[in-house]
Design a protein around this motif. Structure first.
Motif, PDB file in Angstrom:
ATOM      1  N   ARG A 255      -4.842  -0.191   5.681  1.00  0.00           N
ATOM      2  CA  ARG A 255      -4.521   0.070   7.082  1.00  0.00           C
ATOM      3  C   ARG A 255      -3.035  -0.133   7.355  1.00  0.00           C
ATOM      4  O   ARG A 255      -2.406   0.657   8.070  1.00  0.00           O
ATOM      5  CB  ARG A 255      -5.359  -0.821   7.986  1.00  0.00           C
ATOM      6  N   LEU A 256      -2.463  -1.168   6.788  1.00  0.00           N
ATOM      7  CA  LEU A 256      -1.032  -1.405   6.973  1.00  0.00           C
ATOM      8  C   LEU A 256      -0.212  -0.285   6.338  1.00  0.00           C
ATOM      9  O   LEU A 256       0.783   0.173   6.912  1.00  0.00           O
ATOM     10  CB  LEU A 256      -0.646  -2.761   6.375  1.00  0.00           C
ATOM     11  N   GLY A 257      -0.634   0.162   5.173  1.00  0.00           N
ATOM     12  CA  GLY A 257       0.067   1.261   4.525  1.00  0.00           C
ATOM     13  C   GLY A 257      -0.041   2.556   5.295  1.00  0.00           C
ATOM     14  O   GLY A 257       0.918   3.321   5.391  1.00  0.00           O
ATOM     15  N   ASP A 258      -1.220   2.812   5.886  1.00  0.00           N
ATOM     16  CA  ASP A 258      -1.416   4.037   6.657  1.00  0.00           C
ATOM     17  C   ASP A 258      -0.537   4.041   7.906  1.00  0.00           C
ATOM     18  O   ASP A 258       0.032   5.059   8.275  1.00  0.00           O
ATOM     19  CB  ASP A 258      -2.886   4.159   7.041  1.00  0.00           C
TER      20      ASP A 258
ATOM     21  N   VAL B 280      -0.146   0.646  -0.908  1.00  0.00           N
ATOM     22  CA  VAL B 280       0.475   1.854  -1.459  1.00  0.00           C
ATOM     23  C   VAL B 280      -0.438   3.057  -1.261  1.00  0.00           C
ATOM     24  O   VAL B 280       0.028   4.161  -0.948  1.00  0.00           O
ATOM     25  CB  VAL B 280       0.813   1.651  -2.949  1.00  0.00           C
ATOM     26  N   ARG B 281      -1.742   2.866  -1.419  1.00  0.00           N
ATOM     27  CA  ARG B 281      -2.685   3.968  -1.190  1.00  0.00           C
ATOM     28  C   ARG B 281      -2.573   4.484   0.231  1.00  0.00           C
ATOM     29  O   ARG B 281      -2.537   5.698   0.472  1.00  0.00           O
ATOM     30  CB  ARG B 281      -4.115   3.495  -1.451  1.00  0.00           C
ATOM     31  N   GLY B 282      -2.560   3.566   1.211  1.00  0.00           N
ATOM     32  CA  GLY B 282      -2.449   3.995   2.598  1.00  0.00           C
ATOM     33  C   GLY B 282      -1.134   4.693   2.884  1.00  0.00           C
ATOM     34  O   GLY B 282      -1.077   5.634   3.676  1.00  0.00           O
ATOM     35  N   LEU B 283      -0.067   4.258   2.227  1.00  0.00           N
ATOM     36  CA  LEU B 283       1.253   4.838   2.454  1.00  0.00           C
ATOM     37  C   LEU B 283       1.396   6.213   1.820  1.00  0.00           C
ATOM     38  O   LEU B 283       1.918   7.147   2.431  1.00  0.00           O
ATOM     39  CB  LEU B 283       2.320   3.898   1.904  1.00  0.00           C
TER      40      LEU B 283
END
Length: 247
Positions: free
Chosen positions: A213-216, A25-28
Motif C-alpha cells: 500500500r505504501l509503495g502504491d 517495491v511491488r506497489g511502486l
C-alpha cells in the motif's frame, strides 16, 4: 508460535524485513517482490522453502487485488498465465534435484538477467507476436518453478514496450499471481511443499499488505520516465545484492 518452531529468530526477522521491502517495491513498480524476496530468503531458508514461501505471498497479495488486475491487464497476460501454469512444474522439479549452493547461484544470476534485459531499448506495443509471447511464458514458467521469479522475462516484455504504466503494472501483477498459484500447485504435486510455510506466509502477510500500500501510494507521485528508471535501479540493486551475498 508452534508454526515458527522450526525457524530461528534471525530467519524470521530476515523474512519480515524482506517481505515488507519487496512488497513496497511491488506497489511502486508493479513487480519486484519475488526478484527481491527469493534471493534474500534463500540465504536464510532452504531454496525450495524460499521459493514456495514467496509463492504464497505473491498469491495472497494478488488475490486481494484480482478484480483490478483483471480489468487493467493486457490480453497477452492471460496467455502468459496459461504457459506459466503449464511449465512451472518442470522448473520446480529441477530445483528439487539441485544442490542448495548451486540453486542460490542460479537464483542470483536470474535476478541479474532481469536487470540486463530491462536495459534494452523500448519497443513498440505491436512488435510482440505469438512466438515472443510463447517464449516469454515458457521461460517465465521455468523460472517460477526453479527460482520463484516469473519476472525476469515478463518485466522486459511489458516495461520495454510503449505501454501505459497502469496497463504494464496490472499485466505483470496478474501473471505473478498466476505464477504463485502454479508454484504452490507444483510443490504440492511433487511432494516438496511444507505446509508450515502457509502459516509462516500468513504471519508475514500484514507486512506485505502494508509495504504494498505504501509503495502504491508512492507510485502515484512518480512520472512514467522516473518509474522506468526506478524499475532499472530495483533490478540492478537486487542482482548486485544477491551476487555480493554469495561472494
Amino acid at each position: 508460535m508452534e508454526v515458527l518452531a522450526g525457524y530461528a529468530p534471525l530467519q524470521i526477522g530476515i523474512a519480515l524485513l524482506a517481505a515488507f521491502g519487496s512488497a513496497f517495491v511491488r506497489g511502486l513498480t508493479g513487480f519486484g517482490m519475488a526478484i527481491l524476496l527469493v534471493p534474500i530468503l534463500a540465504l536464510a531458508l532452504m531454496p525450495v522453502d524460499a521459493v514456495l514461501l514467496a509463492n504464497f505471498l505473491s498469491l495472497f497479495i494478488g488475490l486481494i487485488e484480482i478484480r483490478r488486475l483483471m480489468r487493467g491487464a493486457e490480453r497477452s497476460a492471460w496467455m502468459l498465465c496459461a504457459l506459466v501454469l503449464l511449465f512451472t512444474p518442470a522448473g520446480l522439479h529441477m530445483l528439487a534435484v539441485t544442490s542448495p549452493d548451486i540453486a542460490r547461484l542460479v537464483i542470483a544470476l536470474i535476478a541479474l538477467s532481469a536487470f540486463v534485459a530491462v536495459l534494452l531499448p523500448q519497443r513498440s506495443r505491436l512488435e510482440h507476436g505469438a512466438a515472443t509471447t510463447g517464449a516469454v511464458g515458457i521461460v517465465s514458467g521455468l523460472m517460477t518453478g526453479y527460482a520463484g521469479m516469473p519476472g525476469p522475462p515478463v518485466v522486459p516484455y511489458y516495461v520495454g514496450r510503449n505501454l501505459p504504466r497502469e496497463t504494464a503494472k496490472a499485466s505483470m501483477m496478474l501473471v505473478f499471481t498466476c505464477a504463485g498459484l502454479a508454484g504452490l500447485g507444483s510443490g504440492t504435486a511433487l511432494g516438496v511443499l511444507d505446509w508450515r510455510l502457509a502459516m509462516f506466509a500468513l504471519l508475514l502477510f500484514p507486512a506485505v499488505v502494508l509495504g504494498n500500500r505504501l509503495g502504491d501510494k508512492a507510485s502515484d507521485a512518480v512520472s512514467d520516465p522516473a518509474w522506468r528508471t526506478v524499475v532499472g535501479l530495483v533490478l540492478g540493486g537486487a542482482a548486485a545484492a544477491a551476487i555480493l551475498r554469495l561472494l
